[in-house]
Design an enzyme around this catalytic site. Structure first.
Site, PDB file in Angstrom:
ATOM      1  N   GLU A   1      47.430  28.998  46.790  1.00 59.91           N
ATOM      2  CA  GLU A   1      47.747  28.125  47.915  1.00 59.91           C
ATOM      3  C   GLU A   1      46.589  27.145  48.055  1.00 59.91           C
ATOM      4  O   GLU A   1      45.423  27.560  48.047  1.00 59.91           O
ATOM      5  CB  GLU A   1      47.892  28.955  49.198  1.00 59.91           C
ATOM      6  CG  GLU A   1      48.359  28.111  50.352  1.00 59.91           C
ATOM      7  CD  GLU A   1      48.549  28.885  51.648  1.00 59.91           C
ATOM      8  OE1 GLU A   1      48.437  30.123  51.645  1.00 59.91           O
ATOM      9  OE2 GLU A   1      48.798  28.210  52.671  1.00 59.91           O
TER      10      GLU A   1
ATOM     11  N   ARG B   1      43.461  43.886  43.929  1.00 60.58           N
ATOM     12  CA  ARG B   1      42.648  42.741  44.298  1.00 60.58           C
ATOM     13  C   ARG B   1      41.209  43.022  43.863  1.00 60.58           C
ATOM     14  O   ARG B   1      40.785  44.180  43.879  1.00 60.58           O
ATOM     15  CB  ARG B   1      42.716  42.660  45.821  1.00 60.58           C
ATOM     16  CG  ARG B   1      42.288  41.399  46.456  1.00 60.58           C
ATOM     17  CD  ARG B   1      42.685  41.436  47.928  1.00 60.58           C
ATOM     18  NE  ARG B   1      43.884  40.649  48.127  1.00 60.58           N
ATOM     19  CZ  ARG B   1      43.885  39.323  48.247  1.00 60.58           C
ATOM     20  NH1 ARG B   1      42.768  38.640  48.219  1.00 60.58           N
ATOM     21  NH2 ARG B   1      45.000  38.671  48.404  1.00 60.58           N
TER      22      ARG B   1
ATOM     23  N   LYS C   1      39.681  33.571  52.111  1.00 61.38           N
ATOM     24  CA  LYS C   1      39.464  32.127  52.230  1.00 61.38           C
ATOM     25  C   LYS C   1      39.192  31.722  53.670  1.00 61.38           C
ATOM     26  O   LYS C   1      38.461  30.769  53.925  1.00 61.38           O
ATOM     27  CB  LYS C   1      40.676  31.370  51.669  1.00 61.38           C
ATOM     28  CG  LYS C   1      40.607  31.267  50.146  1.00 61.38           C
ATOM     29  CD  LYS C   1      41.720  30.411  49.600  1.00 61.38           C
ATOM     30  CE  LYS C   1      42.990  31.217  49.493  1.00 61.38           C
ATOM     31  NZ  LYS C   1      44.076  30.506  48.823  1.00 61.38           N
TER      32      LYS C   1
HETATM   33  P1  ATP Z   1      43.505  34.672  50.830  1.00 63.35           P
HETATM   34  O1  ATP Z   1      44.202  35.777  51.557  1.00 63.35           O
HETATM   35  O2  ATP Z   1      42.023  34.769  50.795  1.00 63.35           O
HETATM   36  O3  ATP Z   1      43.986  33.300  51.207  1.00 63.35           O
HETATM   37  P2  ATP Z   1      45.389  34.700  48.707  1.00 63.35           P
HETATM   38  O4  ATP Z   1      45.698  35.867  47.855  1.00 63.35           O
HETATM   39  O5  ATP Z   1      46.398  34.341  49.725  1.00 63.35           O
HETATM   40  O6  ATP Z   1      43.947  34.901  49.306  1.00 63.35           O
HETATM   41  P3  ATP Z   1      46.120  32.602  46.947  1.00 63.35           P
HETATM   42  O7  ATP Z   1      45.637  31.216  46.892  1.00 63.35           O
HETATM   43  O8  ATP Z   1      47.504  32.823  47.398  1.00 63.35           O
HETATM   44  O9  ATP Z   1      45.107  33.427  47.845  1.00 63.35           O
HETATM   45  O10 ATP Z   1      45.885  33.335  45.556  1.00 63.35           O
HETATM   46  C1  ATP Z   1      46.380  32.843  44.329  1.00 63.35           C
HETATM   47  C2  ATP Z   1      46.513  33.991  43.381  1.00 63.35           C
HETATM   48  O11 ATP Z   1      45.266  34.636  43.227  1.00 63.35           O
HETATM   49  C3  ATP Z   1      47.486  35.024  43.912  1.00 63.35           C
HETATM   50  O12 ATP Z   1      48.314  35.459  42.859  1.00 63.35           O
HETATM   51  C4  ATP Z   1      46.597  36.131  44.402  1.00 63.35           C
HETATM   52  O13 ATP Z   1      47.221  37.364  44.229  1.00 63.35           O
HETATM   53  C5  ATP Z   1      45.379  36.003  43.503  1.00 63.35           C
HETATM   54  N1  ATP Z   1      44.179  36.468  44.180  1.00 63.35           N
HETATM   55  C6  ATP Z   1      43.634  36.003  45.316  1.00 63.35           C
HETATM   56  N2  ATP Z   1      42.550  36.703  45.670  1.00 63.35           N
HETATM   57  C7  ATP Z   1      42.381  37.642  44.713  1.00 63.35           C
HETATM   58  C8  ATP Z   1      41.431  38.696  44.504  1.00 63.35           C
HETATM   59  N3  ATP Z   1      40.424  38.907  45.349  1.00 63.35           N
HETATM   60  N4  ATP Z   1      41.577  39.471  43.402  1.00 63.35           N
HETATM   61  C9  ATP Z   1      42.574  39.263  42.538  1.00 63.35           C
HETATM   62  N5  ATP Z   1      43.500  38.310  42.676  1.00 63.35           N
HETATM   63  C10 ATP Z   1      43.419  37.503  43.756  1.00 63.35           C
HETATM   64 MG    MG Z   2      48.441  33.723  49.275  1.00 64.78          MG
END
Ligand code: ATP
Ligand code: MG
Length: 570
Positions: free
Chosen positions: A45, A270, A280
């Site tokens: 995102e 994760r 984030k």
């Molecule tokens: P946040 O909750 O911090 O916004 P998010 O998972 O919503 O994190 P995205 O931008 O949606 O962030 O993540 C893009 C991709 O990266 C998704 O497939 C997510 O599963 C993966 N991802 C994000 N954070 C991690 C992490 N700490 N470890 C492994 N994969 C991750």
């Molecule tokens: Mg997300």
């Protein structure tokens, strides 16, 4: 050349082991489930900068595709315009490219599919599987029930198809304010899975979108968008993190009830890392409230910050390969990442001498105006990197803490009357200590033994220390930024009662040294160049550098702290 050759050529060669995802793909290939295709996607995102957790997701998706001759798409999950910005789109593209991955012509945006998603929502309404609800967000939450109590049906749940179609169209036209209505899926308010209790599909947001502008004022929820985007793109294996396991029945429900191509969602753990926050929202807070200098402040866990700090992309890929993919959540020690960086730089970084806290040394018996070129090894790990010439002259700088006026027993470096070796140069002996009015040491007067050129004494006498140095007349001026961990606790989110992770911020995470003296070799080197400063660690030229003053970030120290962590762990 066929497409397969192109893909094979672009394979990233980071050594890596098979993961359980490879086993899943092998099984699918055996049964012919996806006709032997492997097509993954990285779906961030654009609501912040990518961090080391994303690096794991990027490598997992691109490597899985590469390992089976498949493809990986880059797709922005841009369904929530209130938090998303073009700046984040641009930085995320740059960071994935920097990490070493190529999505070729497959860059997509969920917002490109808004029209198709809208049509699918209309189809579910027509099939009696979706309805417009007038309950507000609080009421919806209240009606949803809990894990132990079933939910209650909304009084608007049984609107006619015609009324729902009309209301949904008017939602799109902008006739209703934010929050006045939502479109919900009609599934089961008694489902043991809360995600299946009539989940929201669309909400009203009169907000400009960074791509679609004001074309839309209704936006799809993640759950309604994600699987359908995967389906449109022909994704085979849709990898997400564990918290989406409970959403998988909904992912499947939409695809089945729309009767469209059905990818497989697979959950992986994760990545969490010690001394690091990864959300984030929290990272944005650190930036917005000025706890760091920006998203790319070298103390941040973002890829932009790591690039600026001097972490090579190869080292980050190596880290991702070493941690692999896990099925349950875990926290990886930050020392492992640092060890990967150190290992890579040890093999590849140019060595130079730099004096961080200079102390002036005058060689009283060295001819005034004479300059010699001393031959120095560029990288003892890699002979092919060759040697360079380092200017030596009568006035030098050495490190302040390489001299002690009253040395304790086990201190072998310079002291009054004592002799040491200057690397690649001569033995020198401290003859006199000059102090200012306050008694601070400002200069050493030393004698040099010209017979020791190259570093050994013909009479076989030994010294116990070798110091690095730079010639005062030739040195470049620099600023050096030394970083400590951003948090004082390995688990920063564990904060005392009533306090949050900010209470664990390390007040000493940045130390700025000005007046640093660096060997002239680095003159003119571009931003991002990485060096080992002998005996000091690895350093990288920062974009804040000007023609008059270089700025270096300390990437990582020389000491292998990871070996220690491993010993402790058993
Ligand atoms: P946040 O909750 O911090 O916004 P998010 O998972 O919503 O994190 P995205 O931008 O949606 O962030 O993540 C893009 C991709 O990266 C998704 O497939 C997510 O599963 C993966 N991802 C994000 N954070 C991690 C992490 N700490 N470890 C492994 N994969 C991750
Ligand atoms: Mg997300």
């Amino acid at each position: 050349m066929n497409e397969q050759d192109t893909l094979t050529r672009k394979r990233d060669e980071t050594p890596r082991a098979k993961t359980f995802l490879h086993e899943i793909v092998e099984e699918d290939n055996r049964t012919g489930r996806f006709g032997g295709r492997v097509h993954t996607r990285f779906p961030p995102e654009p609501n912040g900068y990518l961090h080391i957790g994303h690096a794991q997701s990027i490598t997992v998706n691109f490597w899985l595709a590469q390992d089976f001759g498949g493809k990986c798409n880059f797709r922005f999950d841009d369904t929530n315009p209130t938090k998303e910005e073009q700046e984040y789109v641009d930085s995320q593209l740059e960071d994935v490219r920097w990490l070493g991955f190529d999505w070729e012509d497959r860059l997509f945006f969920a917002s490109d599919y808004f029209e198709q998603l809208y049509e699918w929502a209309v189809k579910l309404i027509k099939d009696g599987k979706a309805y417009v609800d007038d309950l507000d967000a609080d009421q919806i939450r209240e009606y949803r029930g809990t894990l132990t109590e079933p939910g209650r049906e909304s009084p608007y749940r049984n609107r006619s198809v015609e009324e729902n179609l009309d209301l949904f169209e008017r939602m799109r036209k902008g006739e209703f304010p934010d929050g006045a209505k939502v479109l919900r899926t009609k599934i089961d308010m008694a489902s043991p899975n809360l995600n299946m209790r009539d989940p929201v599909m669309y909400r009203i947001r009169h907000v400009e979108h960074h791509r679609t502008g004001n074309k839309w004022c209704i936006y799809p929820m993640y759950d309604f968008a994600h699987g359908q985007c995967d389906s449109i793109e022909g994704i085979t294996h849709s990898i997400c993190t564990l918290e989406y396991a409970d959403h998988r029945p909904l992912y499947d429900w939409y695809l089945d009830n729309l009767g469209i191509y059905h990818p497989q969602q697979i959950e992986v753990a994760r990545l969490n890392m010690t001394y690091t926050v990864m959300s984030k929202r929290k990272l944005l807070g650190l930036v917005r409230d000025g706890h760091v200098r920006g998203w790319d402040d070298p103390r941040m866990p973002t890829l932009a910050a790591m690039r600026r700090r001097g972490y090579p992309p190869e080292a980050i890929r190596d880290f991702c390969a070493r941690i692999g993919v896990a099925r349950s959540d875990r926290t990886v020690e930050i020392e492992l990442l640092e060890a990967c960086v150190r290992d890579y730089l040890n093999l590849h970084a140019q060595r130079v001498m730099a004096v961080l806290r200079p102390l002036r040394v005058v060689l009283t018996n060295y001819p005034e105006g004479q300059v010699e070129a001393m031959t120095a090894i560029n990288n003892p790990e890699d002979e092919s990197m060759g040697t360079r010439q380092v200017p030596f002259s009568r006035v030098l700088y050495i490190e302040r803490d390489d001299f002690m006026e009253n040395p304790p027993k086990n201190y072998y470096r310079l002291a009054p009357g004592r002799e040491v070796r200057l690397r690649y140069a001569y033995f020198i002996k401290c003859e006199e200590v000059i102090k200012d009015a306050q008694g601070n040491v400002t200069e050493l007067r030393c004698s040099v033994d010209m017979a020791t050129r190259g570093g050994d004494a013909p009479d076989g006498r030994k010294v116990k220390a070798t110091l690095h140095w730079v010639s005062a007349a030739h040195a470049l001026d620099a600023e050096v930024r030394l970083y400590e961990r951003l948090f004082t606790q390995p688990f920063p989110e564990n904060a005392p009662d009533g306090e949050d992770f900010l209470s664990n911020l390390n007040p000493n995470s940045l130390e700025v040294l000005s007046g640093v003296k660096v060997e002239p070799f680095v003159k003119g080197a571009p931003v991002g160049s990485r060096y080992q400063f002998e005996r000091q660690g690895y350093f990288c030229i920062d974009p804040d550098s000007t023609t008059d003053k270089l700025v270096f970030n300390r990437t990582v120290g020389l000491r292998d702290t990871w070996a220690k962590v491993q010993q402790k762990g058993g």
